[in-house]
Design a protein around this motif. Structure first.
Motif, PDB file in Angstrom:
ATOM      1  N   CYS A  64       0.847  -1.194   0.000  1.00  0.00           N
ATOM      2  CA  CYS A  64       0.000   0.000   0.000  1.00  0.00           C
ATOM      3  C   CYS A  64       0.887   1.251   0.000  1.00  0.00           C
ATOM      4  O   CYS A  64       1.853   1.338   0.765  1.00  0.00           O
ATOM      5  N   CYS A  67       0.227   2.900   3.784  1.00  0.00           N
ATOM      6  CA  CYS A  67       0.540   2.246   5.065  1.00  0.00           C
ATOM      7  C   CYS A  67       1.567   1.125   4.918  1.00  0.00           C
ATOM      8  O   CYS A  67       1.979   0.532   5.907  1.00  0.00           O
ATOM      9  N   CYS A 112      -4.289  -0.159  -0.040  1.00  0.00           N
ATOM     10  CA  CYS A 112      -4.885  -1.394   0.493  1.00  0.00           C
ATOM     11  C   CYS A 112      -6.394  -1.263   0.564  1.00  0.00           C
ATOM     12  O   CYS A 112      -7.115  -2.233   0.452  1.00  0.00           O
ATOM     13  N   CYS A 116      -7.645   4.258   3.171  1.00  0.00           N
ATOM     14  CA  CYS A 116      -6.525   3.915   4.056  1.00  0.00           C
ATOM     15  C   CYS A 116      -6.002   5.177   4.743  1.00  0.00           C
ATOM     16  O   CYS A 116      -5.765   6.191   4.112  1.00  0.00           O
ATOM     17  N   ASN A 128      -4.948   2.867  10.651  1.00  0.00           N
ATOM     18  CA  ASN A 128      -6.159   2.114  10.317  1.00  0.00           C
ATOM     19  C   ASN A 128      -6.749   1.424  11.541  1.00  0.00           C
ATOM     20  O   ASN A 128      -7.950   1.216  11.625  1.00  0.00           O
TER      21      ASN A 128
HETATM   22 ZN   LIG Z   1      -2.968   1.093   3.389  1.00  0.00          ZN
END
Ligand SMILES: [Zn+2]
Ligand SMILES: [Zn+2]
Length: 144
Positions: A64, A67, A112, A116, A128
């Motif tokens: 991602c 993150c 993701c 996010c 998250n």
């Molecule tokens: Zn993410």
């Protein structure tokens, strides 16, 4: 990913084919090289070319952009292509076009999930599921 021209009969030919990424000369980091690239669709002969309407599916192997969680989901997309052939050709090859479409269609900033929250720039907390501990100006998300 070669198809015999004489198998493309009147009314066209439905195909399902697959190839390993390395067989399509795909070694890019975002592609899961262990999983096959799957091509489904319909081929039709039109004078001196084959009209291909295809759905390509491949598996991601990336992280991602916000993150850094791993992402290994499948990606599917449709495209249409004219594949020219010459008198005497026995096959058309789909591989080169499939390769090109995968490379030109890839968006290098995959998330993701759409919303996010990323990682806090201040304390490094995974936003998250966790709360920021540094109160870094509310929710300041890495700016992608
Ligand atoms: Zn993410
Ligand atoms: Zn923080």
């Amino acid at each position: 990913m070669r198809v015999r021209l004489r198998e493309i009969v009147e009314g066209g030919l439905d195909i399902v084919d697959q190839a390993a990424p390395k067989d399509l000369d795909l070694k890019e980091e975002f592609i899961n090289l262990e999983k096959p690239i799957i091509v489904k669709g319909h081929l039709e002969r039109v004078s001196d070319f084959v009209l291909a309407k295809l759905t390509v599916t491949y598996t991601l192997d990336t992280v991602c952009a916000r993150c850094l969680d791993p992402i290994d989901g499948d990606v599917s997309f449709d495209f249409e292509a004219d594949l020219p052939f010459k008198m005497g050709d026995k096959h058309v090859d789909l591989g080169a076009r499939v390769r090109e479409e995968i490379l030109t269609g890839y968006v290098p900033r995959v998330l993701c999930k759409e919303d996010c929250q990323g990682i806090c720039q201040g304390c490094g907390v995974y936003l998250n599921t966790e709360k920021c501990e540094c109160n870094n100006k509310k929710k300041e998300v890495a700016n992608f």
